[in-house]
Design an enzyme around this catalytic site. Structure first.
Site, PDB file in Angstrom:
ATOM      1  N   GLY A 155       4.088   5.307  -9.195  1.00 56.10           N
ATOM      2  CA  GLY A 155       5.035   5.661  -8.157  1.00 56.10           C
ATOM      3  C   GLY A 155       5.008   4.724  -6.967  1.00 56.10           C
ATOM      4  O   GLY A 155       4.731   3.528  -7.085  1.00 56.10           O
ATOM      5  N   CYS A 156       5.264   5.292  -5.780  1.00 56.99           N
ATOM      6  CA  CYS A 156       5.497   4.497  -4.579  1.00 56.99           C
ATOM      7  C   CYS A 156       4.298   3.666  -4.147  1.00 56.99           C
ATOM      8  O   CYS A 156       4.455   2.657  -3.462  1.00 56.99           O
ATOM      9  CB  CYS A 156       5.931   5.410  -3.435  1.00 56.99           C
ATOM     10  SG  CYS A 156       7.540   6.215  -3.676  1.00 56.99           S
ATOM     11  N   TYR A 157       3.083   4.069  -4.507  1.00 58.56           N
ATOM     12  CA  TYR A 157       1.908   3.345  -4.014  1.00 58.56           C
ATOM     13  C   TYR A 157       1.438   2.248  -4.964  1.00 58.56           C
ATOM     14  O   TYR A 157       0.447   1.557  -4.693  1.00 58.56           O
ATOM     15  CB  TYR A 157       0.744   4.305  -3.736  1.00 58.56           C
ATOM     16  CG  TYR A 157       0.149   4.993  -4.949  1.00 58.56           C
ATOM     17  CD1 TYR A 157      -0.809   4.366  -5.735  1.00 58.56           C
ATOM     18  CD2 TYR A 157       0.520   6.290  -5.299  1.00 58.56           C
ATOM     19  CE1 TYR A 157      -1.371   5.001  -6.830  1.00 58.56           C
ATOM     20  CE2 TYR A 157      -0.031   6.926  -6.384  1.00 58.56           C
ATOM     21  CZ  TYR A 157      -0.972   6.284  -7.153  1.00 58.56           C
ATOM     22  OH  TYR A 157      -1.522   6.910  -8.250  1.00 58.56           O
ATOM     23  N   ALA A 158       2.148   2.024  -6.077  1.00 58.91           N
ATOM     24  CA  ALA A 158       1.652   1.135  -7.134  1.00 58.91           C
ATOM     25  C   ALA A 158       1.411  -0.293  -6.663  1.00 58.91           C
ATOM     26  O   ALA A 158       0.572  -1.005  -7.236  1.00 58.91           O
ATOM     27  CB  ALA A 158       2.625   1.127  -8.313  1.00 58.91           C
ATOM     28  N   PHE A 347       1.822   5.664  -0.354  1.00 56.62           N
ATOM     29  CA  PHE A 347       1.494   7.023  -0.786  1.00 56.62           C
ATOM     30  C   PHE A 347       2.263   7.346  -2.055  1.00 56.62           C
ATOM     31  O   PHE A 347       3.334   6.799  -2.310  1.00 56.62           O
ATOM     32  CB  PHE A 347       1.886   8.037   0.300  1.00 56.62           C
ATOM     33  CG  PHE A 347       1.782   7.483   1.691  1.00 56.62           C
ATOM     34  CD1 PHE A 347       0.567   7.500   2.345  1.00 56.62           C
ATOM     35  CD2 PHE A 347       2.872   6.932   2.328  1.00 56.62           C
ATOM     36  CE1 PHE A 347       0.447   6.980   3.623  1.00 56.62           C
ATOM     37  CE2 PHE A 347       2.774   6.406   3.604  1.00 56.62           C
ATOM     38  CZ  PHE A 347       1.557   6.434   4.255  1.00 56.62           C
TER      39      PHE A 347
END
Length: 361
Positions: A155-158, A347
């Protein structure tokens, strides 16, 4: 007897760790660019039957415009597409976008594709085998010996664990590496619903690709000093990305900012900065993933940041939307050129916070 003869064979030939430095970067968008107001008026107004709550969410998302690979205004049936149809469209759109982005990043670093020792690709919006990493390495003309890594469903933190992985490669192998983050969230428009979490997701997410190039012991750029993480397993159900017969369905609880508020101070102050003798006031740049306006507000409040510290994050949210994993790299590109420590923070599902400490020189 020579010293080398006294060393265990397993450790002979080990080199001193190199300094991994970001020397090139680039980002790209799909061709369709839409204002938030037009997207609401021309598609989502009808999609949500003019639901007043949905309109307010779109208007207050802090987004002025965004780019998409699939324009729901002209491809109105997208919410009925099967997952198979969406995955076929993913590779059709992702391959040229990824090629354009990696090519530009390598050019900004002054490197050729054959110089790359590792190509890492992060994406949670599509899957294919042979993978996007393999197809890109082939189309770009990288060596048949190039190592590859695919990071999926983080997701967004990758981007942050991806940055950690390529940094470790550069440090240990002494060879350049590339990280590409590419997301096509527009493939996953869901059928009409009054589910608040779906409405928020459709109001926030957009498409983009971003890439960074890291080299060993480079003279200037962002040196990667450290990467840390924390996961609150008790809140894992607050953010999810579920594979369904109609694409991937986002779960995004309004409680997410409150959980981040509990952990962001500890992660940044205690885990990331303190071991390096630093405090938030020593940081010269903050590249914070703009998951939404409230998330940025929470980070600013908990870390007691100056009013303009998160300007780059707010600007990216306004101009591009939340593009998932590429977004924090896009914010990093906008950091001021002043030397000193920079924090990148993102996050995602888990609920997970990832942070990286960089030093610009």
């Amino acid at each position: 007897m020579h010293l080398s003869e006294k060393v265990h064979p397993a450790v002979r030939g080990l080199r001193a760790a190199a300094r991994p430095v970001v020397t090139g970067s680039a980002h790209s968008f799909p061709a369709t660019r839409t204002s938030q107001s037009d997207l609401w008026a021309d598609f989502f107004h009808e999609h949500y039957s003019g639901l007043p709550l949905a309109r307010r969410i779109f208007e207050n998302a802090g987004i002025g415009s965004r780019s998409t690979a699939v324009d729901p205004r002209t491809e109105k049936a997208v919410s009925t597409w099967s997952t198979g149809q969406r995955m076929a469209r993913y590779i059709k759109e992702a391959l040229p976008l990824g090629r354009q982005t990696v090519t530009a990043a390598l050019e900004s670093a002054g490197l050729a594709p054959q110089d790359v020792g590792l190509l890492a690709v992060a994406s949670c919006t599509g899957y294919t085998t042979p993978g996007l990493d393999l197809r890109l390495a082939d189309e770009l003309g990288m060596s048949s010996k190039v190592q590859r890594l695919f990071v999926g469903h983080m997701g967004c933190y990758a981007a942050i664990p991806g940055l950690g992985a390529v940094s470790d490669f550069v440090a240990s192998r002494g060879r350049p590496a590339v990280l590409l983050c590419l997301e096509l969230t527009s493939l996953h428009v869901q059928p009409p619903t009054d589910d608040l979490e779906q409405i928020v997701a459709h109001a926030l997410f957009a498409d983009a690709a971003a890439a960074v190039v890291l080299e060993p012991n480079a003279g200037s750029g962002y040196e990667v000093l450290d990467v840390v993480a924390v996961t609150d397993h008790s809140t894992a159900d607050l953010m999810s990305w579920e594979i369904t017969d109609l694409g991937f369905k986002m779960g995004l609880s309004p409680k997410v900012p409150d959980v981040l508020a509990q952990h962001v101070g500890e992660v940044v102050r205690d885990q990331l900065l303190a071991p390096h003798g630093l405090a938030p006031e020593d940081v010269t740049g903050w590249a914070v993933h703009p998951g939404g306006k409230r998330i940025l507000e929470v980070v600013g409040e908990r870390l007691a940041l100056p009013d303009d510290a998160l300007k780059a994050s707010y600007d990216v949210l306004d101009e591009c939307g939340n593009c998932s994993s590429p977004t924090v790299l896009m914010v990093l590109e906008r950091m001021p050129s002043a030397e000193g420590p920079v924090v990148a923070l993102a996050f995602g599902p888990g609920l997970t916070l990832y942070a990286a400490l960089l030093r610009r020189s």
